[in-house]
Design a protein around this motif. Structure first.
Motif, mmCIF file in Angstrom:
data_model
loop_
_atom_site.group_PDB
_atom_site.id
_atom_site.type_symbol
_atom_site.label_atom_id
_atom_site.label_comp_id
_atom_site.label_asym_id
_atom_site.label_seq_id
_atom_site.Cartn_x
_atom_site.Cartn_y
_atom_site.Cartn_z
ATOM 1 N N GLY A 122 -23.495 -29.552 -35.130
ATOM 2 C CA GLY A 122 -22.986 -29.381 -33.773
ATOM 3 C C GLY A 122 -23.687 -30.293 -32.778
ATOM 4 O O GLY A 122 -23.059 -30.808 -31.845
ATOM 5 N N THR A 123 -24.988 -30.515 -32.977
ATOM 6 C CA THR A 123 -25.729 -31.441 -32.118
ATOM 7 C C THR A 123 -25.168 -32.850 -32.250
ATOM 8 O O THR A 123 -24.972 -33.556 -31.250
ATOM 9 C CB THR A 123 -27.224 -31.425 -32.475
ATOM 10 O OG1 THR A 123 -27.740 -30.096 -32.325
ATOM 11 C CG2 THR A 123 -28.004 -32.371 -31.589
ATOM 12 N N GLY A 124 -24.895 -33.257 -33.489
ATOM 13 C CA GLY A 124 -24.301 -34.577 -33.694
ATOM 14 C C GLY A 124 -22.900 -34.671 -33.128
ATOM 15 O O GLY A 124 -22.531 -35.667 -32.493
ATOM 16 N N SER A 125 -22.113 -33.632 -33.341
ATOM 17 C CA SER A 125 -20.727 -33.642 -32.860
ATOM 18 C C SER A 125 -20.650 -33.663 -31.345
ATOM 19 O O SER A 125 -19.691 -34.194 -30.779
ATOM 20 C CB SER A 125 -19.980 -32.411 -33.398
ATOM 21 O OG SER A 125 -19.890 -32.452 -34.806
ATOM 22 N N ALA A 126 -21.658 -33.074 -30.677
ATOM 23 C CA ALA A 126 -21.653 -33.052 -29.216
ATOM 24 C C ALA A 126 -21.658 -34.457 -28.633
ATOM 25 O O ALA A 126 -21.169 -34.684 -27.525
ATOM 26 C CB ALA A 126 -22.873 -32.271 -28.706
#
Length: 436
Positions: A122-126
């Motif tokens: 999720g951190t990367g996708s943000a």
């Protein structure tokens, strides 16, 4: 106020772009893996805990980084080569997903492992989706933004369509370890495709007369970095430059009500799609009694509608685009109110096809309009601001939907989703007025 012009979609011109072909395949592969991951992990958590609250916890953990990462991410997207940034994000996420797959294969998987993996991805996708949305603007002629966005959306939803079907029919044989292993491998394929989009380093600012390219902060930073004698000055200068970029981005959005209206509508629709997964797995399990294959059919139905909607949206004349944009939001609101009363699988799949169609049409109209209106050197910060708003709405909806669905039932949960899409319809009406 600038408005988006409509050009005839030239598919031959779009697919003639070498970089765009690799970009399209990267999106297809990436969403194939992510779709399997999201659906598979959601089903695993529901089957293991029988709790929609635990499922909503997964969505919350995935969404939470979006509150913080885009503030710095938007500045980075507008400062460094977006291709390299996308490749790096793919590689990091792929490594962590494969590590979780190995833990599951060894039989030691626990709920916190899945939450930790989801937090990292999720951190990367943000940052990732704002990056690739801005990258489209660089690899396609401006006259073909509508067709390019439609093609990307078709690639994304094609990946999700196949992923939805795979999860439903492979979960019982491959298990969560197999699902995660496939997802981890797709990140590396996607990274390779993004790397092949073009050659060399390309700065988002090179061809722009950017008002903050040279000021006291950047001059001090450059001198300190060249001499290597003043690291404190370099750090302070870089911090000032980042702060100046963020301040300038917010100032731009304050001056653009049309961009804000389009962004708000798009963010609400994005948040609704992700948070709806909390009640979708419960719909398949509790009302339809269809199990994992039923969830696969529902996911495939949504993606089928999205592909059709994306293709149709690319051909719409200007006079129909905004009226249908408003109608799509209103259709999502009315449809979600009716969904829990459709208690047979075929009807539920047809409803998902309609939802996918409306979401795709709205997404293509909003993104192509934004790409035409927003200057290239502001696109990263604009996309990141939308990502922050999406995150706020997703967190609220994911948390609330889990508790409402478990405490008051699925009818109340879907009614809350209908209320959310009503807000999107109001914002879409505002965008249409400003577009005029």
């Amino acid at each position: 106020m600038a408005t988006a012009a409509t050009h005839r979609v030239d598919w031959k011109l779009i697919w003639a772009q070498h970089g765009f072909r690799f970009f399209f395949f990267a999106m297809f592969v990436s969403l194939f893996g992510s779709g399997m991951n999201f659906a598979g992990v959601s089903w695993y958590i529901l089957a293991a805990t029988h709790s929609t609250v635990k499922v909503s916890g997964q969505v919350i953990v995935m969404t939470l980084p979006g509150l913080f990462v885009p503030f710095l991410g938007g500045v980075l997207i507008d400062r460094i080569d977006r291709r390299y940034l996308g490749v790096m994000l793919d590689l990091v996420r792929g490594c962590f997903v494969l590590a979780t797959a190995y833990i599951a294969w060894r039989g030691h998987l626990q709920l916190w492992h899945l939450y930790a993996m989801t937090l990292i991805t999720g951190t990367g996708s943000a940052m990732y989706w704002a990056t690739v949305n801005a990258l489209v603007q660089e690899v396609i002629p401006p006259s073909q933004f509508t067709g390019a966005n439609a093609a990307v959306l078709v690639g994304v939803q094609s990946g999700m369509l196949i992923a939805g079907a795979f999860v439903g029919f492979l979960y019982n044989t491959a298990g969560i370890a197999g699902i995660l292993a496939i997802d981890g491998a797709t990140y590396f394929v996607s990274a390779y495709c993004l790397f092949r989009v073009r050659r060399g380093y390309v700065s988002p600012r090179e061809s722009q007369k950017y008002p903050r390219e040279y000021n006291e902060a950047t001059e001090a930073t450059a001198e300190a970095l060249e001499t290597g004698e003043n690291p404190e000055v370099a750090e302070a200068g870089l911090s000032l430059a980042v702060y100046a970029d963020m301040k300038e981005g917010f100032a731009y959005l304050r001056q653009q009500p049309l961009v804000r209206a389009l962004g708000i509508t798009h963010s609400i629709m994005m948040a609704g799609v992700v948070s709806a997964n909390v009640v979708l797995v419960a719909l398949a399990n509790d009302i339809l009694k269809a199990g994992a294959p039923g969830l696969g059919y529902l996911e495939a139905g949504w993606a089928t509608g999205a592909i059709i909607g994306g293709l149709i949206a690319s051909q719409l004349p200007q006079r129909l685009r905004m009226p249908l944009y408003v109608a799509a939001c209103a259709g999502l609101a009315a449809g979600h109110m009716a969904t829990p009363f459709v208690a047979f699988l075929v009807g539920a799949v047809l409803m998902q096809i309609v939802f996918g169609f409306c979401r795709a049409l709205g997404g293509v109209v909003a993104q192509s309009s934004l790409m035409t209106i927003v200057p290239r050197h502001f696109m990263g910060r604009t996309q990141s601001a939308m990502a922050i708003l999406t995150t706020v709405v997703q967190l609220f909806m994911s948390f609330t939907l889990g508790w409402v669905a478990q405490g008051a039932g699925l009818i109340a949960g879907y009614a809350l989703l209908a209320l959310l899409y009503t807000g999107a319809a109001v914002s879409a009406i505002r965008a249409r007025q400003l577009m005029r």
